[in-house]
Design an enzyme around this catalytic site. Structure first.
Site, PDB file in Angstrom:
ATOM      1  N   PRO A  26      20.157  65.591 -11.352  1.00 21.06           N
ATOM      2  CA  PRO A  26      20.897  64.335 -12.247  1.00 21.06           C
ATOM      3  C   PRO A  26      20.464  62.617 -11.332  1.00 21.06           C
ATOM      4  O   PRO A  26      20.593  62.934 -10.163  1.00 21.06           O
ATOM      5  CB  PRO A  26      21.597  64.741 -12.376  1.00 21.06           C
ATOM      6  CG  PRO A  26      22.393  65.599 -11.151  1.00 21.06           C
ATOM      7  CD  PRO A  26      21.137  66.525 -11.543  1.00 21.06           C
ATOM      8  N   GLN A  63      24.129  67.486 -16.600  1.00 26.81           N
ATOM      9  CA  GLN A  63      25.388  67.424 -15.828  1.00 26.81           C
ATOM     10  C   GLN A  63      26.361  66.639 -15.974  1.00 26.81           C
ATOM     11  O   GLN A  63      26.766  65.666 -16.655  1.00 26.81           O
ATOM     12  CB  GLN A  63      24.712  66.179 -14.071  1.00 26.81           C
ATOM     13  CG  GLN A  63      25.447  66.433 -13.251  1.00 26.81           C
ATOM     14  CD  GLN A  63      26.208  64.748 -13.218  1.00 26.81           C
ATOM     15  OE1 GLN A  63      25.793  64.014 -13.733  1.00 26.81           O
ATOM     16  NE2 GLN A  63      27.268  64.950 -12.833  1.00 26.81           N
ATOM     17  N   TYR A 110      30.795  65.517 -14.559  1.00 29.36           N
ATOM     18  CA  TYR A 110      32.141  64.855 -14.066  1.00 29.36           C
ATOM     19  C   TYR A 110      32.921  65.652 -14.837  1.00 29.36           C
ATOM     20  O   TYR A 110      32.880  65.197 -16.297  1.00 29.36           O
ATOM     21  CB  TYR A 110      31.958  64.177 -13.418  1.00 29.36           C
ATOM     22  CG  TYR A 110      30.717  63.592 -13.127  1.00 29.36           C
ATOM     23  CD1 TYR A 110      31.035  63.464 -11.331  1.00 29.36           C
ATOM     24  CD2 TYR A 110      29.953  61.799 -13.315  1.00 29.36           C
ATOM     25  CE1 TYR A 110      29.849  63.250 -10.561  1.00 29.36           C
ATOM     26  CE2 TYR A 110      28.913  61.785 -12.365  1.00 29.36           C
ATOM     27  CZ  TYR A 110      28.692  61.941 -10.494  1.00 29.36           C
ATOM     28  OH  TYR A 110      28.344  61.835 -10.613  1.00 29.36           O
ATOM     29  N   THR A 121      29.149  68.468 -11.628  1.00 24.63           N
ATOM     30  CA  THR A 121      29.000  68.523 -10.102  1.00 24.63           C
ATOM     31  C   THR A 121      30.617  67.942  -9.625  1.00 24.63           C
ATOM     32  O   THR A 121      31.403  66.945  -9.952  1.00 24.63           O
ATOM     33  CB  THR A 121      28.712  66.299 -10.153  1.00 24.63           C
ATOM     34  OG1 THR A 121      27.027  66.736 -10.867  1.00 24.63           O
ATOM     35  CG2 THR A 121      28.803  65.601  -8.769  1.00 24.63           C
ATOM     36  N   ASP A 176      31.343  67.149  -6.157  1.00 26.24           N
ATOM     37  CA  ASP A 176      31.782  65.849  -4.321  1.00 26.24           C
ATOM     38  C   ASP A 176      32.732  65.077  -4.574  1.00 26.24           C
ATOM     39  O   ASP A 176      32.147  64.192  -4.366  1.00 26.24           O
ATOM     40  CB  ASP A 176      29.974  66.594  -3.960  1.00 26.24           C
ATOM     41  CG  ASP A 176      29.006  65.810  -4.654  1.00 26.24           C
ATOM     42  OD1 ASP A 176      29.233  65.043  -5.486  1.00 26.24           O
ATOM     43  OD2 ASP A 176      28.207  65.668  -4.591  1.00 26.24           O
ATOM     44  N   HIS A 212      24.612  65.352  -2.361  1.00 25.11           N
ATOM     45  CA  HIS A 212      24.699  63.566  -3.621  1.00 25.11           C
ATOM     46  C   HIS A 212      23.396  62.408  -3.070  1.00 25.11           C
ATOM     47  O   HIS A 212      24.321  61.719  -3.006  1.00 25.11           O
ATOM     48  CB  HIS A 212      25.324  63.429  -3.545  1.00 25.11           C
ATOM     49  CG  HIS A 212      26.520  62.740  -5.263  1.00 25.11           C
ATOM     50  ND1 HIS A 212      27.296  63.611  -5.801  1.00 25.11           N
ATOM     51  CD2 HIS A 212      25.737  62.084  -6.053  1.00 25.11           C
ATOM     52  CE1 HIS A 212      26.968  62.347  -6.491  1.00 25.11           C
ATOM     53  NE2 HIS A 212      26.711  62.106  -6.853  1.00 25.11           N
ATOM     54  N   GLY A 264      18.534  66.948  -1.642  1.00 26.43           N
ATOM     55  CA  GLY A 264      18.736  66.255  -0.523  1.00 26.43           C
ATOM     56  C   GLY A 264      17.220  66.255  -0.068  1.00 26.43           C
ATOM     57  O   GLY A 264      17.296  67.467   1.061  1.00 26.43           O
TER      58      GLY A 264
HETATM   59  C1  LIG Z   1      19.980  56.493  -8.095  1.00 27.17           C
HETATM   60  C2  LIG Z   1      21.013  58.157  -7.804  1.00 27.17           C
HETATM   61  C3  LIG Z   1      21.839  58.568  -8.688  1.00 27.17           C
HETATM   62  C4  LIG Z   1      22.339  59.613  -8.907  1.00 27.17           C
HETATM   63  N1  LIG Z   1      23.156  60.038  -9.652  1.00 27.17           N
HETATM   64  C5  LIG Z   1      24.242  60.784  -9.807  1.00 27.17           C
HETATM   65  C6  LIG Z   1      24.773  61.545 -11.299  1.00 27.17           C
HETATM   66  O1  LIG Z   1      24.563  60.872 -11.905  1.00 27.17           O
HETATM   67  N2  LIG Z   1      25.625  62.832 -11.316  1.00 27.17           N
HETATM   68  C7  LIG Z   1      25.159  63.605 -10.046  1.00 27.17           C
HETATM   69  O2  LIG Z   1      25.376  64.850  -9.486  1.00 27.17           O
HETATM   70  N3  LIG Z   1      24.075  63.044  -8.473  1.00 27.17           N
HETATM   71  C8  LIG Z   1      23.347  62.226  -8.482  1.00 27.17           C
HETATM   72  N4  LIG Z   1      22.719  61.278  -7.450  1.00 27.17           N
HETATM   73  C9  LIG Z   1      23.024  62.210  -6.713  1.00 27.17           C
HETATM   74  C10 LIG Z   1      21.530  63.056  -6.962  1.00 27.17           C
HETATM   75  O3  LIG Z   1      21.554  64.253  -8.681  1.00 27.17           O
HETATM   76  C11 LIG Z   1      21.371  64.058  -5.707  1.00 27.17           C
HETATM   77  O4  LIG Z   1      21.764  65.060  -4.986  1.00 27.17           O
HETATM   78  C12 LIG Z   1      20.337  63.257  -4.727  1.00 27.17           C
HETATM   79  O5  LIG Z   1      20.066  62.385  -5.095  1.00 27.17           O
HETATM   80  C13 LIG Z   1      19.455  64.345  -4.331  1.00 27.17           C
HETATM   81  O6  LIG Z   1      19.106  63.684  -3.283  1.00 27.17           O
HETATM   82  P1  LIG Z   1      17.453  63.001  -2.651  1.00 27.17           P
HETATM   83  O7  LIG Z   1      16.909  61.967  -4.039  1.00 27.17           O
HETATM   84  O8  LIG Z   1      17.140  63.076  -1.768  1.00 27.17           O
HETATM   85  O9  LIG Z   1      16.037  63.919  -3.259  1.00 27.17           O
HETATM   86  C14 LIG Z   1      22.182  60.142  -7.711  1.00 27.17           C
HETATM   87  C15 LIG Z   1      20.745  59.872  -7.106  1.00 27.17           C
HETATM   88  C16 LIG Z   1      20.811  58.453  -6.869  1.00 27.17           C
HETATM   89  C17 LIG Z   1      19.581  58.597  -5.899  1.00 27.17           C
HETATM   90  C1  LIG Z   2      31.517  55.978 -11.731  1.00 31.30           C
HETATM   91  C2  LIG Z   2      30.353  55.989 -11.550  1.00 31.30           C
HETATM   92  C3  LIG Z   2      29.573  57.041 -11.338  1.00 31.30           C
HETATM   93  C4  LIG Z   2      27.860  57.217 -11.782  1.00 31.30           C
HETATM   94  C5  LIG Z   2      27.359  58.597 -10.955  1.00 31.30           C
HETATM   95  C6  LIG Z   2      26.263  57.765 -10.290  1.00 31.30           C
HETATM   96  C7  LIG Z   2      26.251  58.675  -9.007  1.00 31.30           C
HETATM   97  O1  LIG Z   2      26.289  59.989  -9.049  1.00 31.30           O
HETATM   98  C8  LIG Z   2      25.226  58.046  -7.949  1.00 31.30           C
HETATM   99  O2  LIG Z   2      25.421  59.021  -7.042  1.00 31.30           O
HETATM  100  O3  LIG Z   2      24.325  56.499  -8.076  1.00 31.30           O
END
Ligand SMILES: Cc1cc2nc3c(=O)[nH]c(=O)nc-3n(C[C@H](O)[C@H](O)[C@H](O)COP(=O)(O)O)c2cc1C
Ligand SMILES: CCCCCCC(=O)C(=O)O
Length: 361
Positions: free
Chosen positions: A74, A131, A133, A159, A161, A251, A283
């Site tokens: 996500p 996904q 929170y 999520t 973390d 994350h 990751g």
């Molecule tokens: C721009 C961006 C937004 C993200 N938003 C969320 C989110 O809304 N919820 C969540 O659980 N993880 C979020 N993540 C974390 C990703 O789900 C994921 O764990 C992470 O990007 C994996 O690492 P990688 O970018 O190296 O592939 C976000 C990551 C990025 C880069």
């Molecule tokens: C309170 C803002 C939540 C947005 C979630 C986005 C996210 O998880 C990220 O890593 O960016």
């Protein structure tokens, strides 16, 4: 082409503030770097003369046959990166036969994301997971789960973390705290008192505990995965609380900085899970070799976060499609070079130098 070139293309096309939001992580970004560096430290030790003429890389996740052991992790706010946002991402994932985990912080409502996936791959029943929170107000969590369930999502990914939001230096410097006018967190629209879907409606809460997870578990029959469990003891506790899968994730280095690279933690978590539920990892996955290393060390599938966003930013649906095509080609190529007939052949015997160190450079 490789995924790095999509990052360069995205960097050229995106507003630098939005590029920083994607590329950046928490504090000194030690874990952001560690995720990729740890994959590079692990070596592959191929077998030879195995007669592997073709290679099977499909995987079954909660009864759904995916064409690749890769899911879209996500990521928030896709309309910041391309005008079609999550609709474009969903179409690409569905056409590729890949699971998309759509986020609570999506700029397209979950019902429209699932509809786009279904329309793009008619008759193929594409899988979209949701996904979320957990919200401190239980009614908000219930309403989100209802929206995702009614939309047709096939699983929930919680999520865990983020008791508070990670400290993103780049966002703070850039003053990036909210969506521009015209974009909203559509899953939150009208959820409470006619609120319009502000980012601030997403509450991170340090008060949440396993009882909150139990309430969610009792409220839904959808498969439930936890995203962001890093400690093997928590992995065992999660299984005791009836979760159906784990997404081992830090994350992308965006929450607690200096936690270990996920690939370094995988052997310990895989031992704790002991094959009882699917174990996904994200990751730093950037290459077919990374996928093979993760599967060899016990992952059922991997997730990609930033690479899908780079593809989306570079060329919308087509860009995400090409990112997945590259990973498919690289995975097949790596399997061939390893003498594997498919992902079922991947075992720890194929890797060397896998360690449990945090390994920041
Ligand atoms: C721009 C961006 C937004 C993200 N938003 C969320 C989110 O809304 N919820 C969540 O659980 N993880 C979020 N993540 C974390 C990703 O789900 C994921 O764990 C992470 O990007 C994996 O690492 P990688 O970018 O190296 O592939 C976000 C990551 C990025 C880069
Ligand atoms: C309170 C803002 C939540 C947005 C979630 C986005 C996210 O998880 C990220 O890593 O960016």
């Amino acid at each position: 082409m490789n995924l790095r070139e999509f990052e360069s293309a995205a960097r050229e096309l995106l507003d630098p503030v939005h590029y920083d939001y994607v590329a950046g992580g928490a504090d000194d970004e030690v874990t952001v770097r560690a995720n990729e560096a740890a994959f590079a430290r692990i070596a592959l030790l191929p077998r030879v003369l195995r007669g592997a003429a073709s290679r099977e890389s499909g995987v079954t996740l909660f009864g759904h046959r995916a064409s690749l052991p890769v899911v879209l992790s996500p990521t928030a706010f896709h309309r910041l990166f391309h005008k079609e946002g999550e609709v474009a991402t969903a179409r690409a994932a569905a056409r590729a036969g890949v699971v998309m985990i759509t986020g609570m912080a999506s700029t397209v409502a979950v019902a429209d994301v699932v509809e786009a996936a279904r329309a793009a791959a008619p008759g193929r029943d594409p899988a979209v997971w949701f996904q979320l929170y957990l919200q401190p107000a239980p009614g908000v969590t219930e309403a989100l789960v209802r929206r995702a369930t009614e939309a047709g999502c096939a699983a929930l990914v919680v999520t865990v973390d983020s008791p508070v939001l990670g400290a993103h230096t780049r966002n703070a410097r850039n003053g990036f705290h909210d969506l521009p006018d015209g974009l909203a967190c559509e899953n939150l629209r009208d959820l409470l008192d006619g609120e319009p879907g502000h980012v601030r409606q997403i509450a991170m809460s340090p008060t949440l505990d396993w009882d909150d997870l139990d309430r969610l578990r009792a409220s839904t029959s959808l498969p439930l995965l936890l995203k962001g469990v890093l400690h093997p003891d928590d992995a065992r506790i999660a299984l005791d609380h009836g979760v159906d899968g784990l997404l081992l994730s830090n994350h992308g280095g965006r929450q607690l900085d200096t936690v270990p690279a996920t690939i370094d933690l995988l052997p310990e978590i895989a031992a704790a899970v002991a094959g009882r539920v699917p174990l996904l990892l994200d990751g730093g996955v950037r290459r077919g070799t990374d996928i093979v290393k993760a599967l060899a060390l016990g992952a059922t599938a991997v997730g990609i976060g930033r690479p899908a966003v780079w593809g989306l930013a570079a060329d919308g649906e087509n860009g995400v499609t090409r990112v997945l095509d590259i990973l498919r080609r690289e995975l097949d190529h790596t399997l061939a070079l390893c003498g594997a007939t498919g992902i079922a052949d991947l075992t720890p015997a194929l890797v060397r130098n896998a360690t449990a160190s945090a390994g920041p450079r």
